[in-house]
Write a protein that holds these residues in place. Structure first.
Motif, PDB file in Angstrom:
ATOM      1  N   GLY A  10      95.644  75.141  46.832  1.00  0.00           N
ATOM      2  CA  GLY A  10      94.775  74.392  47.730  1.00  0.00           C
ATOM      3  C   GLY A  10      93.385  74.269  47.142  1.00  0.00           C
ATOM      4  N   ALA A  11      92.945  73.024  46.888  1.00  0.00           N
ATOM      5  CA  ALA A  11      91.636  72.788  46.271  1.00  0.00           C
ATOM      6  C   ALA A  11      90.661  72.180  47.265  1.00  0.00           C
ATOM      7  N   GLY A  12      90.717  72.671  48.515  1.00  0.00           N
ATOM      8  CA  GLY A  12      89.691  72.335  49.486  1.00  0.00           C
ATOM      9  C   GLY A  12      88.554  73.328  49.385  1.00  0.00           C
ATOM     10  N   PRO A  13      87.603  73.294  50.322  1.00  0.00           N
ATOM     11  CA  PRO A  13      86.464  74.214  50.248  1.00  0.00           C
ATOM     12  C   PRO A  13      86.864  75.685  50.164  1.00  0.00           C
ATOM     13  N   LEU A  33      93.557  76.015  40.151  1.00  0.00           N
ATOM     14  CA  LEU A  33      93.699  75.475  41.499  1.00  0.00           C
ATOM     15  C   LEU A  33      94.871  74.506  41.519  1.00  0.00           C
ATOM     16  N   ILE A  34      95.835  74.772  42.382  1.00  0.00           N
ATOM     17  CA  ILE A  34      97.034  73.949  42.522  1.00  0.00           C
ATOM     18  C   ILE A  34      96.885  73.128  43.802  1.00  0.00           C
ATOM     19  N   GLU A  35      96.787  71.812  43.678  1.00  0.00           N
ATOM     20  CA  GLU A  35      96.479  70.940  44.811  1.00  0.00           C
ATOM     21  C   GLU A  35      97.542  69.856  44.952  1.00  0.00           C
ATOM     22  N   LYS A  36      98.058  69.662  46.179  1.00  0.00           N
ATOM     23  CA  LYS A  36      99.131  68.691  46.388  1.00  0.00           C
ATOM     24  C   LYS A  36      98.649  67.246  46.321  1.00  0.00           C
ATOM     25  N   LEU A  37      97.361  67.015  46.582  1.00  0.00           N
ATOM     26  CA  LEU A  37      96.812  65.666  46.476  1.00  0.00           C
ATOM     27  C   LEU A  37      96.295  65.418  45.062  1.00  0.00           C
ATOM     28  N   PHE A  74      94.936  71.458  38.878  1.00  0.00           N
ATOM     29  CA  PHE A  74      96.224  70.780  38.726  1.00  0.00           C
ATOM     30  C   PHE A  74      96.512  70.061  40.042  1.00  0.00           C
ATOM     31  N   GLY A  75      96.195  68.753  40.080  1.00  0.00           N
ATOM     32  CA  GLY A  75      96.405  67.967  41.276  1.00  0.00           C
ATOM     33  C   GLY A  75      97.750  67.267  41.267  1.00  0.00           C
ATOM     34  N   PHE A 407     100.917  65.507  36.969  1.00  0.00           N
ATOM     35  CA  PHE A 407      99.785  66.228  37.531  1.00  0.00           C
ATOM     36  C   PHE A 407      98.470  65.612  37.062  1.00  0.00           C
ATOM     37  N   THR A 408      97.449  65.786  37.878  1.00  0.00           N
ATOM     38  CA  THR A 408      96.108  65.335  37.534  1.00  0.00           C
ATOM     39  C   THR A 408      95.234  66.545  37.232  1.00  0.00           C
ATOM     40  N   THR A 409      94.126  66.318  36.565  1.00  0.00           N
ATOM     41  CA  THR A 409      93.247  67.395  36.115  1.00  0.00           C
ATOM     42  C   THR A 409      91.813  67.124  36.570  1.00  0.00           C
ATOM     43  N   TRP A 410      90.918  68.046  36.228  1.00  0.00           N
ATOM     44  CA  TRP A 410      89.508  67.856  36.543  1.00  0.00           C
ATOM     45  C   TRP A 410      88.946  66.633  35.814  1.00  0.00           C
ATOM     46  N   ASP A 411      89.317  66.457  34.559  1.00  0.00           N
ATOM     47  CA  ASP A 411      88.890  65.250  33.846  1.00  0.00           C
ATOM     48  C   ASP A 411      89.451  64.007  34.526  1.00  0.00           C
ATOM     49  N   GLY A 412      90.659  64.112  35.049  1.00  0.00           N
ATOM     50  CA  GLY A 412      91.244  62.995  35.777  1.00  0.00           C
ATOM     51  C   GLY A 412      90.454  62.672  37.028  1.00  0.00           C
TER      52      GLY A 412
END
Length: 447
Positions: A10-13, A33-37, A74-75, A407-412
């Motif tokens: 979960g990459a929320g607050p 951080l593993i985030e589903k969105l 990792f989004g 998956f998406t990344t911070w650079d993404g």
């Protein structure tokens, strides 16, 4: 590869603050951080009304945390589908669940299932451009009911009552613009079961409601009432004093006769949604104080003709695969952030933080203290933690690649952020959100 490896789901607050607390500790640690969105920030991006830019400024602080070299994102990765608990335990020494509370709590009254009756959470996700929500939202009622006495109820009421012109300077997507443009509402009725002293509005959000052009806030003078328990609460809380003062002023002033109105009703317990084939009205029972701030029914009922109803009576969490769950409170069972099973046995290496830990209470800022408690206990457990066998940082992205997870990344995210800002700039806005999940992923991965 000797650093402590922690996964935060979960990459929320809550998840981001937990990562921040970890990397600021004296322990050598890496956090994924593993985030589903496909995008980070959770509630800030998909739970805060678009006409609240000041609240959204918290993104800047969260951005700095995710920019830390020991934190990765990792989004577009679903826990329970793309990755199992066993996968996480194989790659990480500890796992923190920070999945939040996204579902609407039920309101158990007759007729609540009728067409035209909605959960506030779904409406919020619609106007915030959540990728997993249907883009069609029918707004065809001139009079609407909102059940609840918190900030979400205020957000829903305000967005429903605002003209689309007042929303066009925000980051609303085209589909929301079209929906709000066709909205015929003139009256929004907000119903609170108890009195003004028990309302959960924040003073700032309450005041903002009265600053909307063409919108009048109406409070009945007979609803300004307090018992001994209420007076104790008013005397002990500056926050409550401010809310009560605002409501009292509105109840005593002359009517402005603006074209749209938000009516704040207190001592009004929803009893039944009226209608045969869709929502046609709401029956409420008048309540009264019993002395300690709580209320009881009086047996006196009123009916309000409304064409739609939104329940904003709170959020609840969802059961996560392979983890224990407290279905009564909608949270993961824990002791100070350490997850335990239904028998009270702690599950080593598993932790929780945020609303899925403590329930959907408190503002975003309260999450920092919650994160400190959980991370403090995790760090105290480090000597006894079982170390994960796969410690290579490249092992997890390789696993996701083998499974075909895009998956998406911070650079993404930085690429998507730049793209959305460019779309907004062309319209004179700060940002216009990309909504379709596949387009978010495409833009992120192309960057």
């Amino acid at each position: 590869m000797t650093a402590l490896r922690v996964a935060v789901v979960g990459a929320g607050p809550a998840g981001i603050y937990a990562a921040d607390t970890l990397v600021k500790s004296d322990v050598d640690v890496s956090v994924d951080l593993i985030e589903k969105l496909p995008a980070p920030f959770g509630l800030v991006r998909y739970g805060v009304a678009p006409d609240h830019p000041r609240i959204k400024q918290i993104v800047h602080a969260l951005h700095r945390i995710l920019d830390h070299p020991s934190v990765r994102l990792f989004g577009n990765v679903h826990y329970g589908t793309d990755l199992s608990l066993a996968d996480l335990r194989e790659h990480y020494d500890a796992v923190i669940m920070a999945t939040g509370c996204e579902r609407d709590r039920d309101l158990d009254i007759p007729g609540i299932e009728l067409p035209g009756s909605h959960g506030a959470a779904e409406f919020v996700r619609w106007y915030d451009g959540h990728p997993d929500v249907d883009r069609e939202w029918v707004l065809d009622a001139t009079s609407v009911a909102v059940v609840g006495a918190g900030n979400v109820a205020l957000d829903v009421a305000r967005v429903l009552a605002k003209s689309v012109e007042d929303m066009r300077s925000t980051e609303i997507p085209d589909s929301v613009d079209v929906g709000l443009a066709d909205n015929p509402v003139t009256d929004v009725h907000v119903f609170a079961r108890r009195g003004p002293a028990q309302a959960k509005f924040s003073p700032m959000e309450l005041r903002e409601l009265d600053h909307v052009p063409g919108l009048e806030v109406v409070v009945a003078p007979e609803d300004i009432e307090y018992d001994d328990g209420s007076m104790d609460g008013i005397r002990s809380s500056k926050h409550v004093q401010m809310v009560v003062k605002i409501l009292q002023e509105w109840a005593l002033r002359d009517r402005r006769r603006d074209p749209r109105r938000v009516h704040l009703h207190f001592f009004a317990r929803p009893d039944r949604v009226l209608g045969a084939d869709r929502v046609e009205g709401l029956r409420v029972e008048r309540t009264e104080y019993v002395g300690d701030g709580s209320v009881r029914g009086t047996g006196a009922y009123s009916e309000y003709p409304v064409g739609a109803l939104y329940r904003a009576v709170g959020y609840t969490g969802s059961h996560l695969a392979e983890l224990p769950f407290d279905h009564e409170y909608g949270v993961i069972p824990h002791r100070a952030g350490r997850v335990h099973d239904i028998d009270g046995q702690e599950l080593p290496g598993l932790y929780t933080v945020g609303w899925i830990k403590r329930g959907p209470v408190g503002l975003i800022g309260h999450t920092k203290g919650c994160a400190s408690e959980t991370v403090g206990n995790l760090l105290a457990d480090v000597p006894s933690l079982r170390r994960a066998p796969r410690r290579d940082p490249d092992a997890l992205p390789a696993l996701l690649d083998r499974r075909g997870t895009e998956f998406t990344t911070w650079d993404g995210w930085l690429a998507l952020d730049k793209h959305e800002r460019g779309l907004g700039e062309a319209r004179g806005r700060e940002r216009t959100k990309v909504i379709p999940r596949d387009e978010m992923v495409r833009v992120s991965r192309a960057g």
